[in-house]
Write an enzyme that holds these catalytic residues in place. Structure first.
Site, mmCIF file in Angstrom:
data_model
loop_
_atom_site.group_PDB
_atom_site.id
_atom_site.type_symbol
_atom_site.label_atom_id
_atom_site.label_comp_id
_atom_site.label_asym_id
_atom_site.label_seq_id
_atom_site.Cartn_x
_atom_site.Cartn_y
_atom_site.Cartn_z
ATOM 1 N N SER A 216 0.708 -1.374 -0.331
ATOM 2 C CA SER A 216 0.045 -0.101 0.429
ATOM 3 C C SER A 216 1.096 1.551 -0.322
ATOM 4 O O SER A 216 2.337 1.740 -0.830
ATOM 5 C CB SER A 216 -1.219 0.138 1.019
ATOM 6 O OG SER A 216 -1.686 0.711 1.112
ATOM 7 N N ASP A 342 -10.004 -2.781 -6.581
ATOM 8 C CA ASP A 342 -9.041 -2.801 -4.898
ATOM 9 C C ASP A 342 -10.006 -1.426 -5.524
ATOM 10 O O ASP A 342 -9.488 -0.090 -6.187
ATOM 11 C CB ASP A 342 -7.750 -2.320 -5.876
ATOM 12 C CG ASP A 342 -7.416 -1.836 -3.924
ATOM 13 O OD1 ASP A 342 -7.856 -0.798 -3.608
ATOM 14 O OD2 ASP A 342 -6.007 -1.848 -3.862
ATOM 15 N N HIS A 371 -7.954 -4.369 -1.530
ATOM 16 C CA HIS A 371 -6.949 -3.737 -0.682
ATOM 17 C C HIS A 371 -6.689 -4.486 -0.121
ATOM 18 O O HIS A 371 -6.820 -4.840 1.196
ATOM 19 C CB HIS A 371 -7.479 -2.760 -0.488
ATOM 20 C CG HIS A 371 -6.134 -1.814 0.084
ATOM 21 N ND1 HIS A 371 -5.373 -1.087 -0.788
ATOM 22 C CD2 HIS A 371 -5.523 -1.206 1.052
ATOM 23 C CE1 HIS A 371 -4.494 -0.466 -0.628
ATOM 24 N NE2 HIS A 371 -4.124 -0.458 0.635
#
Length: 408
Positions: A216, A342, A371
């Protein structure tokens, strides 16, 4: 008063007899259930379970991944009862196991006087690489408010341990319990702390090969670092999971009503809690009360992050933080995994064209996974699709790295 034992006895009798006879005894209910199950299975196999798309800028990297990382060619079967993006994202922290890892903590000093916390997993019991001076090492970068204790980080440490490798986790300033010594935290655009960490690790284990994995925001920071440093980077390879490629698109996606409710508000409160924890240091330079009133990540960045790192506006910060603009300059082998569903990183902003122009970069896109989700199997406790990508690519880089020489 209600006789509870009598009530439960009657209820049990009802389910044993009435429901059994009425639903399955007639055969009609059973047919309905079987029909629905068959229809769901067909839908799942035709529309949910799919092979990922592999996009690579050069034939050599593409072939290397197909040969050494078979997971890139295999059908990804998301957990059949939670394949939807938001469900995968929300459930992953709760359903995946958190393997115990005994870290060795090290605090290093940054040039501005701040301190950075590193958590080392030395893996001194490694059978395949018993010499600690040359033991392959993976630098791990967690997400926005993540630490070395996130389940996805622990899983990567576990995968590395099984392969005989060492890990070191770079915790961003102020997130893992250490004191904030200077009024500065972190952001996706600024890679100065990452540069300090990489230089320190390479000095400490100068004979050991080093690669990095970012998740991320950690992946965004890593991609930005690679783009800025170009040919100066001495990492053997990089793998990035669920990175947001265009921050404008990411924040816009997270401001849609449902995603704002499910994710944006919670993440904003996590960021605010981190700021509030270090209020005494930060309030000397920033209006913390104003920061604490932010309702979204964008408002938080406007009031805090963009100001802290000296950007004229939040738009300038978001532009600089977006790795999509730096893909062309990456000079080391980098594999990126994203799910097309996502909500943190919308697929229309994936850097497909930029990847096609750079022989050092590959983008692996699954239809589902959310995600940092990528749950698979009936009960996805132990391993995810993301873990398997990490395991295979890390092993390929360290054990067959010569195949990545001169990708141009």
């Amino acid at each position: 008063t209600l006789n509870f034992n009598l009530f439960t006895s009657d209820l049990s009798h009802y389910f044993k007899n009435q429901v059994k006879v009425g639903l399955f005894g007639s055969g009609v209910g059973l047919s309905v259930v079987l029909g629905f199950s068959a229809a769901y299975a067909c839908y799942y196999l035709l529309s949910v379970a799919k092979k990922p798309i592999l996009i690579a800028g050069g034939k050599k990297f593409h072939q290397f991944l197909r040969d050494k990382c078979p997971v890139v060619s295999e059908t990804y079967y998301p957990t059949f009862w939670c394949w939807e993006s938001r469900v995968q994202t929300l459930l992953r922290p709760f359903v995946t196991a958190k393997p115990w890892v005994n870290y060795r903590n090290e605090l290093i000093t940054a040039p501005d006087g701040g301190q950075i916390s590193l958590d080392w997993f030395d893996n001194d019991d490694s059978a395949s690489h018993p010499d600690q001076s040359t033991r392959p090492t993976v630098l791990l970068l967690p997400g926005l408010t993540g630490t070395s204790r996130e389940s996805y980080i622990l899983h990567m440490v576990q995968q590395s341990r099984d392969l005989g490798y060492r890990c070191v986790v770079f915790n961003n300033r102020g997130v893992s319990g250490e004191k904030l010594l200077t009024p500065r935290t972190y952001c996706a655009a600024n890679t100065e702390d990452l540069e300090v960490v990489i230089e320190h690790v390479q000095r400490t284990i100068d004979k050991a090969p080093l690669m990095a994995a970012g998740v991320s925001m950690g992946g965004m920071m890593l991609a930005n670092y690679l783009g800025r440093k170009g040919s100066e980077v001495r990492l053997k390879g990089v793998v990035v999971f669920s990175a947001g490629w265009d921050v404008f698109e990411c924040t816009a996606s997270l401001e849609k009503p449902l995603d704002r409710f499910l994710f944006n508000s919670y993440l904003t409160s996590c960021l605010q809690a981190s700021v509030d924890r270090h209020r005494t240091v930060l309030e000397k330079k920033y209006d913390i009360d104003h920061v604490m009133k932010a309702k979204t990540i964008r408002e938080f960045d406007e009031r805090f992050t963009s100001i802290m790192f000296g950007y004229p506006s939040n738009d300038d910060y978001y532009r600089d933080a977006s790795p999509i603009h730096k893909i062309k300059s990456v000079q080391v082998p980098m594999l990126c995994l994203n799910a097309a569903d996502d909500v943190f990183s919308p697929n229309h902003a994936f850097p497909v064209e930029a990847v096609k122009q750079n022989p050092n970069v590959a983008l692996l896109i699954t239809c589902h996974g959310g995600h940092i989700g990528f749950l698979e199997g009936l009960w996805p406790r132990q391993s995810t699709y993301m873990d398997r990508v990490f395991h295979q690519f890390t092993s390929a880089v360290f054990e067959n790295g010569s195949g990545l020489d001169d990708l141009h």
